[in-house]
Design a protein around this motif. Structure first.
Motif, mmCIF file in Angstrom:
data_model
loop_
_atom_site.group_PDB
_atom_site.id
_atom_site.type_symbol
_atom_site.label_atom_id
_atom_site.label_comp_id
_atom_site.label_asym_id
_atom_site.label_seq_id
_atom_site.Cartn_x
_atom_site.Cartn_y
_atom_site.Cartn_z
ATOM 1 N N GLY A 1 0.453 -1.197 0.187
ATOM 2 C CA GLY A 1 -0.409 -0.315 0.164
ATOM 3 C C GLY A 1 1.133 1.806 0.409
ATOM 4 N N LEU A 2 1.988 0.793 -0.471
ATOM 5 C CA LEU A 2 2.643 2.565 0.233
ATOM 6 C C LEU A 2 3.076 2.142 -1.221
ATOM 7 C CD1 LEU A 2 5.228 1.550 3.423
ATOM 8 C CD2 LEU A 2 3.238 3.195 2.495
ATOM 9 N N PRO A 3 3.812 3.902 -1.818
ATOM 10 C CA PRO A 3 4.316 4.235 -2.550
ATOM 11 C C PRO A 3 5.300 3.614 -2.660
ATOM 12 C CG PRO A 3 2.710 6.333 -2.122
ATOM 13 C CD PRO A 3 2.638 5.565 -1.153
ATOM 14 N N SER A 4 6.498 3.519 -2.273
ATOM 15 C CA SER A 4 7.926 3.189 -1.823
ATOM 16 C C SER A 4 7.383 1.877 -2.385
ATOM 17 C CB SER A 4 8.291 3.445 -0.955
ATOM 18 O OG SER A 4 7.630 2.772 0.284
ATOM 19 N N HIS A 5 6.856 0.392 -2.381
ATOM 20 C CA HIS A 5 6.769 -0.637 -2.544
ATOM 21 C C HIS A 5 7.111 -0.895 -4.119
ATOM 22 C CE1 HIS A 5 5.415 -4.865 -3.146
ATOM 23 N NE2 HIS A 5 5.392 -5.056 -2.243
ATOM 24 N N PRO A 6 8.370 -1.774 -4.527
ATOM 25 C CA PRO A 6 8.197 -1.934 -6.062
ATOM 26 C C PRO A 6 6.962 -2.374 -6.966
ATOM 27 C CG PRO A 6 9.456 -3.562 -4.453
ATOM 28 C CD PRO A 6 9.114 -2.426 -3.487
ATOM 29 N N GLN A 7 6.268 -2.903 -6.285
ATOM 30 C CA GLN A 7 4.690 -2.837 -7.069
ATOM 31 C C GLN A 7 3.546 -2.497 -6.935
ATOM 32 O OE1 GLN A 7 6.087 -6.412 -5.787
ATOM 33 N NE2 GLN A 7 7.949 -6.621 -6.784
ATOM 34 N N HIS A 8 4.109 -0.885 -5.912
ATOM 35 C CA HIS A 8 2.474 -0.676 -5.330
ATOM 36 C C HIS A 8 1.360 -0.559 -6.847
ATOM 37 C CE1 HIS A 8 0.246 2.449 -3.738
ATOM 38 N NE2 HIS A 8 0.490 3.372 -4.518
ATOM 39 N N ALA A 9 1.489 0.133 -7.763
ATOM 40 C CA ALA A 9 0.295 -0.428 -8.839
ATOM 41 C C ALA A 9 0.076 -0.861 -9.152
ATOM 42 C CB ALA A 9 1.285 0.492 -10.131
ATOM 43 N N LEU A 10 0.808 -2.311 -9.315
ATOM 44 C CA LEU A 10 0.608 -3.649 -9.827
ATOM 45 C C LEU A 10 -0.556 -3.776 -8.651
ATOM 46 C CD1 LEU A 10 0.066 -6.316 -11.071
ATOM 47 C CD2 LEU A 10 2.224 -7.264 -10.150
ATOM 48 N N ALA A 11 -0.005 -3.982 -6.878
ATOM 49 C CA ALA A 11 -0.815 -4.553 -5.992
ATOM 50 C C ALA A 11 -2.175 -2.747 -5.519
ATOM 51 C CB ALA A 11 0.159 -4.122 -4.813
ATOM 52 N N MET A 12 -2.143 -2.080 -5.949
ATOM 53 C CA MET A 12 -3.631 -1.025 -6.352
ATOM 54 C C MET A 12 -4.128 -1.930 -7.324
ATOM 55 S SD MET A 12 -3.054 0.764 -3.722
ATOM 56 C CE MET A 12 -2.315 -0.413 -3.084
ATOM 57 N N LYS A 13 -3.674 -1.357 -8.213
ATOM 58 C CA LYS A 13 -4.353 -2.698 -9.490
ATOM 59 C C LYS A 13 -5.874 -4.024 -9.136
ATOM 60 C CE LYS A 13 -2.915 -4.110 -13.091
ATOM 61 N NZ LYS A 13 -2.489 -4.051 -15.001
ATOM 62 N N GLN A 14 -4.586 -4.981 -8.280
ATOM 63 C CA GLN A 14 -5.126 -6.745 -8.035
ATOM 64 C C GLN A 14 -5.144 -5.966 -7.041
ATOM 65 O OE1 GLN A 14 -1.736 -8.881 -10.205
ATOM 66 N NE2 GLN A 14 -1.998 -9.318 -7.870
ATOM 67 N N GLN A 15 -5.346 -5.947 -6.290
ATOM 68 C CA GLN A 15 -5.542 -5.530 -4.494
ATOM 69 C C GLN A 15 -7.312 -4.773 -4.717
ATOM 70 O OE1 GLN A 15 -1.242 -6.919 -3.312
ATOM 71 N NE2 GLN A 15 -2.461 -5.746 -1.846
ATOM 72 N N ASN A 16 -7.779 -4.151 -5.321
ATOM 73 C CA ASN A 16 -9.001 -3.268 -5.364
ATOM 74 C C ASN A 16 -8.495 -2.015 -4.498
ATOM 75 O OD1 ASN A 16 -11.257 -2.611 -4.782
ATOM 76 N ND2 ASN A 16 -12.177 -4.158 -3.525
ATOM 77 N N ASN A 17 -7.221 -1.414 -5.354
ATOM 78 C CA ASN A 17 -6.348 -0.382 -3.922
ATOM 79 C C ASN A 17 -6.279 -0.641 -2.565
ATOM 80 O OD1 ASN A 17 -6.476 2.356 -6.371
ATOM 81 N ND2 ASN A 17 -8.819 1.563 -6.529
ATOM 82 N N CYS A 18 -5.535 -1.737 -2.388
ATOM 83 C CA CYS A 18 -5.282 -1.919 -1.094
ATOM 84 C C CYS A 18 -4.139 -2.745 -0.775
ATOM 85 C CB CYS A 18 -6.645 -3.453 -0.539
ATOM 86 S SG CYS A 18 -7.221 -2.692 1.056
ATOM 87 N N GLY A 19 -3.857 -2.839 0.433
ATOM 88 C CA GLY A 19 -2.733 -2.906 0.169
ATOM 89 C C GLY A 19 -2.573 -3.914 1.123
ATOM 90 N N GLY A 20 -3.577 -4.824 1.918
ATOM 91 C CA GLY A 20 -3.224 -5.731 2.839
ATOM 92 C C GLY A 20 -3.523 -5.135 4.094
ATOM 93 N N ALA A 21 -3.343 -6.316 4.799
ATOM 94 C CA ALA A 21 -2.640 -5.886 6.285
ATOM 95 C C ALA A 21 -1.594 -6.366 6.688
ATOM 96 C CB ALA A 21 -4.474 -6.789 7.093
#
Ligand code: PLP
Length: 418
Positions: A301-321
């Motif tokens: 969920g952090l912009p600094s994460h290398p796959q942030h954009a993919l995660a947001m697209k794939q995970q309903n805009n959510c980083g998980g817990a």
């Protein structure tokens, strides 16, 4: 007997366009004649037939009915129908644990001589199961990068039958591209299975992205309160009832009705738990990024994460817990593995709220040191190749107030080099 003439069990009348939140509390089986509002728990090993001819029809699978709880039980079926509805699959089959879901999948799909491609970053027991146990039966597995799609493509062989992924990974939270892996699998005539334990269907529905099968450990967020072990495979009716159900009848890695009932009721609050715990996790990750004693924070969920954009697209805009981070060791004394481990242990041991346990997906916040627990059996070289240093701490964020959680971690982080 043709499927359309087969006598089927009734379905609940639900709106065809019902949302996931509605399905989570409503999908299942119709109530019994007693009209119970909360789903009943059927603790019975077998079911009684009205006469011998009906029993024969049911055993011959000409009539869908409850026969024996190794493979059919109303409570278990309610859990299966509800989970399938949430994943958007035609069917689901419940298993005793997450690991036995993977065992059932491999027993159903593969034979000696078949080949599997699996991410190197999947759950530790999954690696052991593929490498050691399935290897004994002549199923070979190639382990590849979690994030480098080219490695998956290059690993395809003529006998590749299955691609297996888990996203985000534990504890590095690396995200793989489900749609791209589905393309590679299907071009090779293979299936793609995704372990959806970390996101759950509340955040990510792998089948919508092209996966064929979804694996669950119900032990984690589906129950969500750390009470029982459970697992499931979700997929097409053909695979679930045609391929896996006959294996379940013979092999019996069945979910107990009691555990099915616990997880079934857990599903009712899944969406709101995932939303609240993910919101807490994002705040915690942002706070950790500001701490001088923290080296790196791993959170999709952090912009600094290398796959942030993919995660947001794939995970309903959510980083998980799940959030992982590494601590800094005192520079003056050298940042060797031993110093890093001491620093991580200090942060963990200074907590008073967090539970020190390697489980995840609980309403209580859980904290663990992957380098000496879940990944403790790897060599230091294997761990470092996976990016897991001795300074790493993993937090499965629960429902406590965020200020109480940051205070709990601050106690150790602020006294790290005292
Ligand atoms: C825990 C876990 C499993 C195994 O599930 P059990 O219910 O413990 O057998 C599989 N995959 C992932 C990602 C997990 O976290």
């Amino acid at each position: 007997m043709a499927d359309d003439t087969k006598k089927k069990l009734p379905r609940k009348a639900l709106p065809p366009d019902a949302h996931i939140e509605t399905l989570a509390v409503r999908e299942g089986l119709p109530a019994t004649p007693w009209g119970e509002n909360s789903e009943a728990l059927f603790l019975t090993s077998s079911f009684v037939h009205p006469d011998a001819a009906t029993a024969a029809a049911r055993f011959a699978n000409e009539e869908e009915a409850f026969v024996y709880s190794r493979f059919t039980n109303p409570t278990t079926m309610m859990f299966e129908r509800r989970l399938a509805a949430l994943e958007g699959t035609e069917a689901a089959i419940a298993t005793a644990s997450g690991m036995s879901a993977i065992l059932l999948m491999i027993m159903g799909l593969l034979k000696a001589g078949d080949h599997v491609i699996c991410s190197r970053s999947v759950f530790g027991a999954t690696i052991v199961l593929f490498e050691r146990e399935f290897g004994k039966f002549g199923v070979q597995t190639t382990f590849v990068s979690q994030t480098d799609v080219a490695e998956w493509r290059a690993a395809v062989r003529p006998n590749t039958r299955l691609l297996f992924a888990e996203t985000p990974s534990n504890p590095m939270t690396e995200v793989c591209d489900i749609a791209q892996l589905a393309e590679i699998a299907h071009a090779a005539g293979a299936f793609l299975a995704v372990d959806n334990c970390f996101c759950t269907p509340a955040l990510q529905q792998p089948v919508k992205l092209g996966a064929d099968l979804v694996i669950h450990s119900g032990t984690k967020y589906l129950d969500g309160q750390g009470r029982v072990l459970a697992g499931a495979i979700c997929g097409s009716d053909k695979l679930i009832n045609g391929t896996f159900m006959p294996v379940m009848r013979g092999a019996g890695m069945s979910l107990s009705p009691f555990n099915a009932w616990v997880v079934l009721k857990g599903l009712e609050t899944l969406s709101i738990r995932m939303a609240a715990q993910s919101a807490n996790a994002l705040k915690l990750a942002q706070w950790l990024e500001q701490q001088p004693a923290v080296d790196q924070v791993y959170y999709p969920g952090l912009p600094s994460h290398p796959q942030h954009a993919l995660a947001m697209k794939q995970q309903n805009n959510c980083g998980g817990a799940v959030v992982s981070f590494t601590v800094k060791a005192d520079a003056g004394q050298g940042a060797d593995a031993q110093r890093l481990r001491q620093a991580a242990f200090h942060v963990i041991d200074q907590t008073r709220l967090c539970s020190i346990t390697a489980n995840l997906g609980d309403t209580k916040t859980l904290i663990t040191h992957p380098g000496s627990t879940s990944h403790g059996r790897l060599s230091e070289e294997q761990r470092l190749a996976a990016g897991i240093t001795q300074g790493m701490v993993r937090v499965s964020v629960g429902l406590e107030h965020i200020d109480d959680l940051t205070a709990d971690l601050a106690r150790g982080l602020h006294t790290l080099n005292d």
